[in-house]
Design a protein around this motif. Structure first.
Motif, PDB file in Angstrom:
ATOM      1  N   SER A   1     -39.851 -10.292 -18.127  1.00 44.71           N
ATOM      2  CA  SER A   1     -38.673  -9.526 -18.534  1.00 44.71           C
ATOM      3  C   SER A   1     -38.399  -9.714 -20.022  1.00 44.71           C
ATOM      4  CB  SER A   1     -37.458  -9.990 -17.730  1.00 44.71           C
ATOM      5  OG  SER A   1     -36.268  -9.496 -18.310  1.00 44.71           O
ATOM      6  N   PRO A   2     -37.949  -8.658 -20.725  1.00 43.77           N
ATOM      7  CA  PRO A   2     -37.596  -8.821 -22.142  1.00 43.77           C
ATOM      8  C   PRO A   2     -36.270  -9.580 -22.335  1.00 43.77           C
ATOM      9  CG  PRO A   2     -37.103  -6.576 -21.439  1.00 43.77           C
ATOM     10  CD  PRO A   2     -37.799  -7.252 -20.289  1.00 43.77           C
ATOM     11  N   GLN A   3     -35.566  -9.826 -21.234  1.00 42.54           N
ATOM     12  CA  GLN A   3     -34.277 -10.524 -21.330  1.00 42.54           C
ATOM     13  C   GLN A   3     -34.473 -11.959 -21.809  1.00 42.54           C
ATOM     14  OE1 GLN A   3     -33.575  -9.079 -17.176  1.00 42.54           O
ATOM     15  NE2 GLN A   3     -31.442  -9.294 -17.787  1.00 42.54           N
ATOM     16  N   ILE A   4     -33.551 -12.422 -22.668  1.00 39.53           N
ATOM     17  CA  ILE A   4     -33.602 -13.793 -23.186  1.00 39.53           C
ATOM     18  C   ILE A   4     -32.233 -14.433 -22.993  1.00 39.53           C
ATOM     19  CG2 ILE A   4     -34.025 -15.249 -25.215  1.00 39.53           C
ATOM     20  CD1 ILE A   4     -35.581 -12.857 -26.424  1.00 39.53           C
ATOM     21  N   PHE A   5     -32.234 -15.650 -22.466  1.00 41.56           N
ATOM     22  CA  PHE A   5     -30.994 -16.391 -22.283  1.00 41.56           C
ATOM     23  C   PHE A   5     -31.060 -17.639 -23.163  1.00 41.56           C
ATOM     24  CE2 PHE A   5     -31.869 -13.945 -18.498  1.00 41.56           C
ATOM     25  CZ  PHE A   5     -30.657 -13.310 -18.245  1.00 41.56           C
ATOM     26  N   TYR A   6     -30.378 -17.607 -24.309  1.00 40.29           N
ATOM     27  CA  TYR A   6     -30.437 -18.738 -25.236  1.00 40.29           C
ATOM     28  C   TYR A   6     -29.617 -19.930 -24.754  1.00 40.29           C
ATOM     29  CZ  TYR A   6     -32.871 -15.973 -28.758  1.00 40.29           C
ATOM     30  OH  TYR A   6     -33.807 -15.232 -29.427  1.00 40.29           O
ATOM     31  N   TYR A   7     -28.557 -19.646 -23.991  1.00 44.98           N
ATOM     32  CA  TYR A   7     -27.656 -20.720 -23.557  1.00 44.98           C
ATOM     33  C   TYR A   7     -27.391 -20.620 -22.062  1.00 44.98           C
ATOM     34  CZ  TYR A   7     -26.858 -20.331 -28.572  1.00 44.98           C
ATOM     35  OH  TYR A   7     -27.047 -20.226 -29.920  1.00 44.98           O
ATOM     36  N   LYS A   8     -27.140 -21.751 -21.437  1.00 44.05           N
ATOM     37  CA  LYS A   8     -26.832 -21.777 -19.996  1.00 44.05           C
ATOM     38  C   LYS A   8     -25.570 -20.965 -19.702  1.00 44.05           C
ATOM     39  CE  LYS A   8     -28.921 -26.334 -19.631  1.00 44.05           C
ATOM     40  NZ  LYS A   8     -28.688 -27.767 -19.576  1.00 44.05           N
ATOM     41  N   ARG A   9     -24.621 -21.026 -20.644  1.00 48.00           N
ATOM     42  CA  ARG A   9     -23.371 -20.268 -20.469  1.00 48.00           C
ATOM     43  C   ARG A   9     -23.652 -18.766 -20.342  1.00 48.00           C
ATOM     44  NH1 ARG A   9     -20.829 -16.952 -23.233  1.00 48.00           N
ATOM     45  NH2 ARG A   9     -22.059 -17.356 -25.094  1.00 48.00           N
ATOM     46  N   VAL A  10     -24.632 -18.268 -21.135  1.00 50.01           N
ATOM     47  CA  VAL A  10     -24.969 -16.841 -21.110  1.00 50.01           C
ATOM     48  C   VAL A  10     -25.563 -16.464 -19.753  1.00 50.01           C
ATOM     49  CG1 VAL A  10     -26.434 -15.043 -22.119  1.00 50.01           C
ATOM     50  CG2 VAL A  10     -25.258 -16.659 -23.605  1.00 50.01           C
ATOM     51  N   LEU A  11     -26.480 -17.299 -19.234  1.00 51.74           N
ATOM     52  CA  LEU A  11     -27.083 -17.028 -17.927  1.00 51.74           C
ATOM     53  C   LEU A  11     -26.020 -17.078 -16.828  1.00 51.74           C
ATOM     54  CD1 LEU A  11     -29.530 -16.493 -16.119  1.00 51.74           C
ATOM     55  CD2 LEU A  11     -29.977 -18.945 -16.099  1.00 51.74           C
ATOM     56  N   TRP A  12     -25.146 -18.062 -16.917  1.00 49.54           N
ATOM     57  CA  TRP A  12     -24.038 -18.199 -15.944  1.00 49.54           C
ATOM     58  C   TRP A  12     -23.169 -16.930 -15.943  1.00 49.54           C
ATOM     59  CZ3 TRP A  12     -18.694 -18.649 -17.264  1.00 49.54           C
ATOM     60  CH2 TRP A  12     -17.842 -18.951 -16.185  1.00 49.54           C
ATOM     61  N   GLN A  13     -22.809 -16.461 -17.132  1.00 52.84           N
ATOM     62  CA  GLN A  13     -21.970 -15.255 -17.252  1.00 52.84           C
ATOM     63  C   GLN A  13     -22.704 -14.032 -16.712  1.00 52.84           C
ATOM     64  OE1 GLN A  13     -18.665 -15.361 -18.788  1.00 52.84           O
ATOM     65  NE2 GLN A  13     -18.573 -13.480 -17.616  1.00 52.84           N
ATOM     66  N   TYR A  14     -24.005 -13.929 -17.011  1.00 52.87           N
ATOM     67  CA  TYR A  14     -24.812 -12.786 -16.563  1.00 52.87           C
ATOM     68  C   TYR A  14     -24.894 -12.742 -15.034  1.00 52.87           C
ATOM     69  CZ  TYR A  14     -28.780  -9.669 -15.863  1.00 52.87           C
ATOM     70  OH  TYR A  14     -29.591  -8.643 -15.429  1.00 52.87           O
ATOM     71  N   LEU A  15     -25.173 -13.902 -14.419  1.00 53.54           N
ATOM     72  CA  LEU A  15     -25.275 -13.967 -12.954  1.00 53.54           C
ATOM     73  C   LEU A  15     -23.916 -13.708 -12.298  1.00 53.54           C
ATOM     74  CD1 LEU A  15     -27.658 -17.059 -12.599  1.00 53.54           C
ATOM     75  CD2 LEU A  15     -28.251 -14.641 -12.309  1.00 53.54           C
ATOM     76  N   LYS A  16     -22.870 -14.174 -12.941  1.00 57.23           N
ATOM     77  CA  LYS A  16     -21.514 -13.980 -12.441  1.00 57.23           C
ATOM     78  C   LYS A  16     -21.136 -12.488 -12.464  1.00 57.23           C
ATOM     79  CE  LYS A  16     -16.900 -15.736 -13.377  1.00 57.23           C
ATOM     80  NZ  LYS A  16     -16.030 -16.258 -14.406  1.00 57.23           N
ATOM     81  N   ASP A  17     -21.461 -11.818 -13.597  1.00 53.10           N
ATOM     82  CA  ASP A  17     -21.095 -10.405 -13.770  1.00 53.10           C
ATOM     83  C   ASP A  17     -21.951  -9.457 -12.945  1.00 53.10           C
ATOM     84  OD1 ASP A  17     -19.189 -11.220 -15.553  1.00 53.10           O
ATOM     85  OD2 ASP A  17     -20.303 -10.649 -17.359  1.00 53.10           O
ATOM     86  N   ASN A  18     -23.225  -9.826 -12.728  1.00 52.02           N
ATOM     87  CA  ASN A  18     -24.155  -8.869 -12.121  1.00 52.02           C
ATOM     88  C   ASN A  18     -24.689  -9.251 -10.743  1.00 52.02           C
ATOM     89  OD1 ASN A  18     -24.690  -6.878 -14.532  1.00 52.02           O
ATOM     90  ND2 ASN A  18     -24.806  -8.922 -15.412  1.00 52.02           N
ATOM     91  N   HIS A  19     -24.596 -10.532 -10.385  1.00 53.07           N
ATOM     92  CA  HIS A  19     -25.211 -10.963  -9.123  1.00 53.07           C
ATOM     93  C   HIS A  19     -24.282 -11.792  -8.242  1.00 53.07           C
ATOM     94  CE1 HIS A  19     -29.143  -9.342 -10.246  1.00 53.07           C
ATOM     95  NE2 HIS A  19     -28.920  -9.847 -11.456  1.00 53.07           N
TER      96      HIS A  19
END
Length: 268
Positions: free
Chosen positions: A2-20
Motif C-alpha cells: 500500500s502507498p499509505q504511510i503511518f509515521y506515528y502510532k497516533r496516526v495509525l490509531w486515528q486512522y483505524l478509529k475513523d475507518n475501521h
C-alpha cells in the motif's frame, strides 16, 4: 504494498478509529504495538530525527501573536494514481492554539494573501503580530543574526491594511515558531490516506482534520482551542473594511467544459 504511510502510532490509531471501528485508548494501542516486534519495527524504520537542542517555552497574551508557516511539497498519490505535490499553509493563534489550514498546489503570494484574509475573517479579527519565517512571498531579504532582513513591499502594504506587525524569525531557527512547527506533525496524517482521495476529497480531509484538532484538548495550554478562541476574539484588532479585504481575495470563476475538454476564459 500500500502507498499509505503511518509515521506515528497516533496516526495509525486515528486512522483505524475513523475507518475501521477501533475502540481502545491511544495508550493501550501504543502498548499493544510496542509489545509486538514486527509492528514496532515498522515505526522504528519510519522515525524522523529530532533536534537535540533545548528550547525555552514562552506563552503570549491573548490576541498578541499569530504564527504562519507552510508544510511544503508533500508528495500525494491520488486514488486515480496521479502524483501531486501539495502544500498546506497554517495560521496558528499562539494563545489559544486555534489554527486554520489551507491546501494548495501553489505557494504564490496571491494565494498567501487571499488565505490570510480568509483566516482573519474566520477568527473574526487580527492578532497584533504575525511571526513568519523567511518565505520569499514575505521577505525580499532574509533576517539573519546580523541583518534585519527586508519585508516585501506588497506584503508590508497588506500588513498595514490589516493592522498587524510582521516579525520575521532568524533564518535557520525553526524553534522560534515552535508552537506552529510542532503541530506540523499532525499533517503527516495525510500520508495515512495515500491513494485514497482525489484532490477535492483531500481538501475536505484537511478541513476535517483542522476542525478535529481545534476541538481536541491541547496539552500546551490545558484547554480546547475552539473554546480558548472565544477568550481572545474580543481582544483581536478589528478587520479592515470589506472593500479592502476583497482586493486581496482570489475570485473563482465557474466555467463550462465543452465536449473537446476546452474552456473559455477571458476570450482565450
Amino acid at each position: 504494498e500500500s502507498p499509505q504511510i503511518f509515521y506515528y502510532k497516533r496516526v495509525l490509531w486515528q486512522y483505524l478509529k475513523d475507518n475501521h471501528g477501533l475502540d481502545c485508548s491511544l495508550s493501550n494501542f501504543r502498548a499493544y504495538i510496542s509489545k509486538r516486534t514486527e509492528f514496532q519495527q515498522y515505526f522504528d524504520s519510519k522515525k524522523r530525527r529530532n533536534s537535540n537542542k533545548g528550547v525555552i517555552r514562552f506563552e503570549t497574551p491573548p490576541a498578541e501573536q499569530g504564527q504562519l508557516d507552510w508544510k511544503e511539497n508533500i508528495k500525494y498519490i491520488t486514488k486515480d494514481g496521479e502524483v501531486l505535490y501539495v502544500n498546506v499553509l497554517v495560521l496558528l493563534l499562539s494563545y489559544s492554539r486555534f489554527r486554520v489550514f489551507l491546501l494548495s498546489i501553489s505557494k504564490s503570494q496571491s494565494i498567501l494573501l487571499s488565505f490570510l484574509t480568509e483566516c482573519f475573517e474566520t477568527i473574526g479579527g487580527v492578532p497584533r503580530t504575525i511571526l513568519v519565517d523567511n518565505m520569499k512571498t514575505v521577505m525580499d531579504e532574509p533576517r539573519t543574526e546580523y541583518q534585519k532582513g527586508k519585508v516585501n513591499e506588497r506584503f508590508y502594504q497588506f500588513a498595514k491594511d490589516f493592522g498587524f506587525e510582521i516579525k520575521p524569525c532568524i533564518a535557520g531557527r525553526p524553534q522560534t515558531k515552535a508552537k506552529v512547527e510542532a503541530p506540523m506533525k499532525i499533517l503527516d496524517e495525510i500520508h495515512a490516506y495515500q491513494g485514497q482521495f482525489n484532490y477535492e476529497e483531500l481538501n475536505q480531509f484537511i478541513e476535517e482534520l483542522c476542525n478535529r484538532v481545534n476541538h481536541e484538548y491541547n496539552q500546551g495550554t490545558g484547554g480546547i482551542p475552539v473554546l480558548s478562541l472565544q477568550k481572545e476574539k474580543d481582544l483581536l484588532s478589528p478587520l479592515p473594511s470589506k472593500q479592502i479585504r476583497d482586493t486581496y481575495k482570489i475570485n473563482h470563476t465557474l466555467v463550462k467544459v465543452n465536449p473537446s475538454n476546452m474552456i473559455t476564459y477571458k476570450s482565450n
